[in-house]
Design a protein around this motif. Sequence first.
Motif, PDB file in Angstrom:
ATOM      1  N   LEU A  26      37.127 -43.038  27.917  1.00 42.55           N
ATOM      2  CA  LEU A  26      38.398 -43.044  27.447  1.00 42.55           C
ATOM      3  C   LEU A  26      38.597 -44.193  26.390  1.00 42.55           C
ATOM      4  N   ARG A  27      37.864 -45.583  26.610  1.00 40.03           N
ATOM      5  CA  ARG A  27      37.925 -46.645  25.648  1.00 40.03           C
ATOM      6  C   ARG A  27      37.112 -46.306  24.408  1.00 40.03           C
ATOM      7  N   LEU A  28      35.832 -45.712  24.336  1.00 39.27           N
ATOM      8  CA  LEU A  28      34.922 -46.012  23.435  1.00 39.27           C
ATOM      9  C   LEU A  28      34.661 -44.651  23.022  1.00 39.27           C
ATOM     10  N   GLY A  29      35.001 -43.515  23.687  1.00 41.18           N
ATOM     11  CA  GLY A  29      34.980 -42.177  23.035  1.00 41.18           C
ATOM     12  C   GLY A  29      33.853 -41.171  23.814  1.00 41.18           C
ATOM     13  N   HIS A  30      33.959 -39.984  23.658  1.00 44.28           N
ATOM     14  CA  HIS A  30      33.030 -38.995  24.288  1.00 44.28           C
ATOM     15  C   HIS A  30      32.626 -37.859  23.285  1.00 44.28           C
ATOM     16  N   PHE A  31      31.858 -37.079  23.821  1.00 45.77           N
ATOM     17  CA  PHE A  31      31.509 -35.883  23.414  1.00 45.77           C
ATOM     18  C   PHE A  31      32.290 -34.583  23.719  1.00 45.77           C
ATOM     19  N   THR A  32      32.734 -33.693  22.556  1.00 46.43           N
ATOM     20  CA  THR A  32      33.281 -32.442  22.972  1.00 46.43           C
ATOM     21  C   THR A  32      32.583 -31.301  22.570  1.00 46.43           C
ATOM     22  N   THR A  33      32.609 -30.100  23.154  1.00 43.72           N
ATOM     23  CA  THR A  33      31.883 -29.004  22.778  1.00 43.72           C
ATOM     24  C   THR A  33      32.860 -28.095  22.281  1.00 43.72           C
ATOM     25  N   GLU A  42      28.156 -30.056  19.501  1.00 44.20           N
ATOM     26  CA  GLU A  42      28.722 -31.149  20.264  1.00 44.20           C
ATOM     27  C   GLU A  42      29.453 -32.131  18.988  1.00 44.20           C
ATOM     28  N   THR A  43      30.728 -32.460  19.280  1.00 48.46           N
ATOM     29  CA  THR A  43      31.258 -33.537  18.049  1.00 48.46           C
ATOM     30  C   THR A  43      31.765 -34.749  19.228  1.00 48.46           C
ATOM     31  N   TRP A  44      31.629 -35.823  18.259  1.00 44.57           N
ATOM     32  CA  TRP A  44      31.920 -37.268  18.893  1.00 44.57           C
ATOM     33  C   TRP A  44      33.389 -37.382  18.614  1.00 44.57           C
ATOM     34  N   VAL A  45      34.305 -37.814  19.610  1.00 45.71           N
ATOM     35  CA  VAL A  45      35.628 -38.184  19.497  1.00 45.71           C
ATOM     36  C   VAL A  45      35.726 -39.827  19.767  1.00 45.71           C
ATOM     37  N   ASP A  46      36.220 -40.456  19.221  1.00 43.80           N
ATOM     38  CA  ASP A  46      36.427 -41.997  19.352  1.00 43.80           C
ATOM     39  C   ASP A  46      37.363 -42.106  20.340  1.00 43.80           C
ATOM     40  N   GLY A  47      37.366 -43.149  21.100  1.00 48.58           N
ATOM     41  CA  GLY A  47      38.208 -43.434  21.984  1.00 48.58           C
ATOM     42  C   GLY A  47      39.302 -44.469  21.843  1.00 48.58           C
ATOM     43  N   MET A  48      40.258 -44.912  22.801  1.00 43.32           N
ATOM     44  CA  MET A  48      41.637 -45.604  22.661  1.00 43.32           C
ATOM     45  C   MET A  48      41.356 -46.961  21.599  1.00 43.32           C
ATOM     46  N   ALA A  49      40.464 -47.520  22.014  1.00 38.89           N
ATOM     47  CA  ALA A  49      39.911 -48.870  21.332  1.00 38.89           C
ATOM     48  C   ALA A  49      39.903 -48.489  19.761  1.00 38.89           C
ATOM     49  N   PHE A  50      39.024 -47.582  19.560  1.00 43.21           N
ATOM     50  CA  PHE A  50      38.960 -47.345  18.288  1.00 43.21           C
ATOM     51  C   PHE A  50      40.242 -46.811  17.400  1.00 43.21           C
ATOM     52  N   SER A  51      41.253 -46.138  18.193  1.00 44.78           N
ATOM     53  CA  SER A  51      42.520 -45.669  17.657  1.00 44.78           C
ATOM     54  C   SER A  51      43.361 -46.946  17.366  1.00 44.78           C
ATOM     55  N   GLU A  52      43.079 -47.840  18.351  1.00 43.57           N
ATOM     56  CA  GLU A  52      44.155 -48.957  18.325  1.00 43.57           C
ATOM     57  C   GLU A  52      43.499 -49.861  16.832  1.00 43.57           C
ATOM     58  N   LEU A  53      42.309 -50.035  16.828  1.00 46.99           N
ATOM     59  CA  LEU A  53      41.837 -50.633  15.721  1.00 46.99           C
ATOM     60  C   LEU A  53      42.104 -50.082  14.289  1.00 46.99           C
ATOM     61  N   ASN A  54      42.129 -48.618  14.296  1.00 47.40           N
ATOM     62  CA  ASN A  54      42.632 -48.075  12.962  1.00 47.40           C
ATOM     63  C   ASN A  54      44.201 -48.259  12.859  1.00 47.40           C
ATOM     64  N   LEU A 133      32.671 -53.345  18.994  1.00 53.74           N
ATOM     65  CA  LEU A 133      32.866 -52.030  19.595  1.00 53.74           C
ATOM     66  C   LEU A 133      31.663 -50.968  19.223  1.00 53.74           C
ATOM     67  N   GLU A 134      31.442 -51.025  18.072  1.00 47.71           N
ATOM     68  CA  GLU A 134      30.459 -50.064  17.414  1.00 47.71           C
ATOM     69  C   GLU A 134      28.951 -50.295  18.093  1.00 47.71           C
ATOM     70  N   ARG A 135      28.622 -51.614  18.725  1.00 45.02           N
ATOM     71  CA  ARG A 135      27.602 -51.798  19.491  1.00 45.02           C
ATOM     72  C   ARG A 135      27.753 -51.280  20.653  1.00 45.02           C
ATOM     73  N   GLU A 136      28.887 -51.538  21.382  1.00 45.87           N
ATOM     74  CA  GLU A 136      29.287 -51.220  22.745  1.00 45.87           C
ATOM     75  C   GLU A 136      29.214 -49.644  22.719  1.00 45.87           C
ATOM     76  N   ARG A 137      29.447 -48.963  21.409  1.00 46.49           N
ATOM     77  CA  ARG A 137      29.565 -47.624  21.701  1.00 46.49           C
ATOM     78  C   ARG A 137      28.221 -46.889  21.404  1.00 46.49           C
ATOM     79  N   THR A 138      27.474 -47.651  20.679  1.00 43.06           N
ATOM     80  CA  THR A 138      25.844 -47.307  20.710  1.00 43.06           C
ATOM     81  C   THR A 138      25.303 -47.452  22.145  1.00 43.06           C
ATOM     82  N   LEU A 139      25.388 -48.569  22.923  1.00 43.57           N
ATOM     83  CA  LEU A 139      25.280 -48.677  24.454  1.00 43.57           C
ATOM     84  C   LEU A 139      25.699 -47.364  25.405  1.00 43.57           C
ATOM     85  N   HIS A 140      27.017 -47.274  25.010  1.00 47.91           N
ATOM     86  CA  HIS A 140      27.572 -46.212  25.593  1.00 47.91           C
ATOM     87  C   HIS A 140      26.947 -44.781  25.589  1.00 47.91           C
TER      88      HIS A 140
END
Length: 466
Positions: A26-33, A42-54, A133-140
């Motif tokens: 939810l926070r960082l993002g997930h893959f959708t098919t 598979e497509t990556w969708v950014d989470g709420m934290a990235f939406s707030e930053l945008n 957040l990008e570093r956290e996303r890489t680990l996620h």
Amino acid sequence: MYYIRIYVQAQSEKTAARKLLQENNLRLGHFTTSRHGANFVETWVDGMAFSELNREKEEINRLKEEFEKHKKQLLKRKPQVSTAKTKGGKTSNSSEHDHLTTDEFYEMEEILKLRAAAIRKREADVLAELEKLERERTLHIRELKRIHNEDQSRFKDYPILSERYLLLHLIGKGGFSEVHKAMDLRELRHVACKIHQLNRDWKEDKKANYIKHALREYNIHKKLDHIRIIKLYDVFEIDENSFCTVLEYNNGTDLDIHLKQSKYLPEREARSIVIQVVSALRYLNEIKPPIIHYDLKPGNILLGSGVYSGEVKITDFGLSKIMEDSDDSNSDGLELTSQGAGTYWYLPPECFMIGRAPPKISSKVDVWSVGVLLYQCLYGRKPFGHDMSQSAILEQKTILKAVTVDFPSKPAVSSEAKNFVRRCLQYRKEDRPDVLSLCDDPYLRPKKLVNQSSSNVSSISSNSLP
């Protein structure tokens, strides 16, 4: 009872890992098919934290536009120096009601400067948060793949292998192997179990070749005993299509992940890593017969954590070469019969040279790799072929053209470090030091000893006969 406690703890850790994964989805993002024609993509969708930053970036852009508008308006109302006489002989500004007095203008100018500084700080904070957040996303994303592979593994339900090793959770998965954290129930210590799984559809000769290669790695690795080299404890068969090697467990990450998180390292940390790697290489070159690692790269350098923070160990001897019939002091080295294998960014030019006979290699291959490693630690990029694929490096002969090394202006790096890298990355192997010579390099030695050696030389010179 001890086994049950370990089992319950492993279950608890696995549950916690999946709960955290859901939160980060939810926070960082997930893959959708999604389906594209006959294929699923598979497509990556950014989470709420990235939406707030945008949204915050959009607000900052709006504030910057407003600021520019106010700045232009203020400049239009700047006090005028030129004046004109009125009919009564008095002087008056030509736009008396539009322009500010000097004091009013100065006051508004200072307000705008403060506003600009606040916008710049807000923008810098957003950029810093985005990098975090990008570093956290890489680990996620790495954890998403790990848990997906763990759920697909046939060893996911805590089996005990060889009546001794309780598998706890998956650490990582490669092409034909997966590594699990395990508990050695006999020695009561954590270990890493690397399970090699042969494809059931492989022909017998391919299976035999894979097993031969794995056993060769085991026979090299099992004899090694050095603090900077991951220990190999055991090997056993699981079934006709799989077997397991048991390694020392490292409760940390590897240099590859560390660099992706940090971009580049402080020189002091980078130098410490290289000192430890060279210590392991010294050992490999002092044993009989000597060994060339041949695959030194960030992914094969494991970093300690906790009380072992700052310590490193090298691993993976799958491509190692044994110098059985060669002595660096009396020969040109060992014939490279596995040309094409390895990680090209870290291999020297001689490994790519094609002639009537295979090229000769020595420990100087590992010296080149050390130079690449230090450069990458210091600058966050490889000196040759950065952002290129292995096939492109081969096609464009990138390493064969790597005659000189260029250094970026930033970050600041000492001249001693640059000179050390240059010595390691000498194009001609004849000009490059071997491992044992590299161990005495001034850059790797304590400064006190280097200064002491220099003073001793000066003392000898001053006392020598004219």
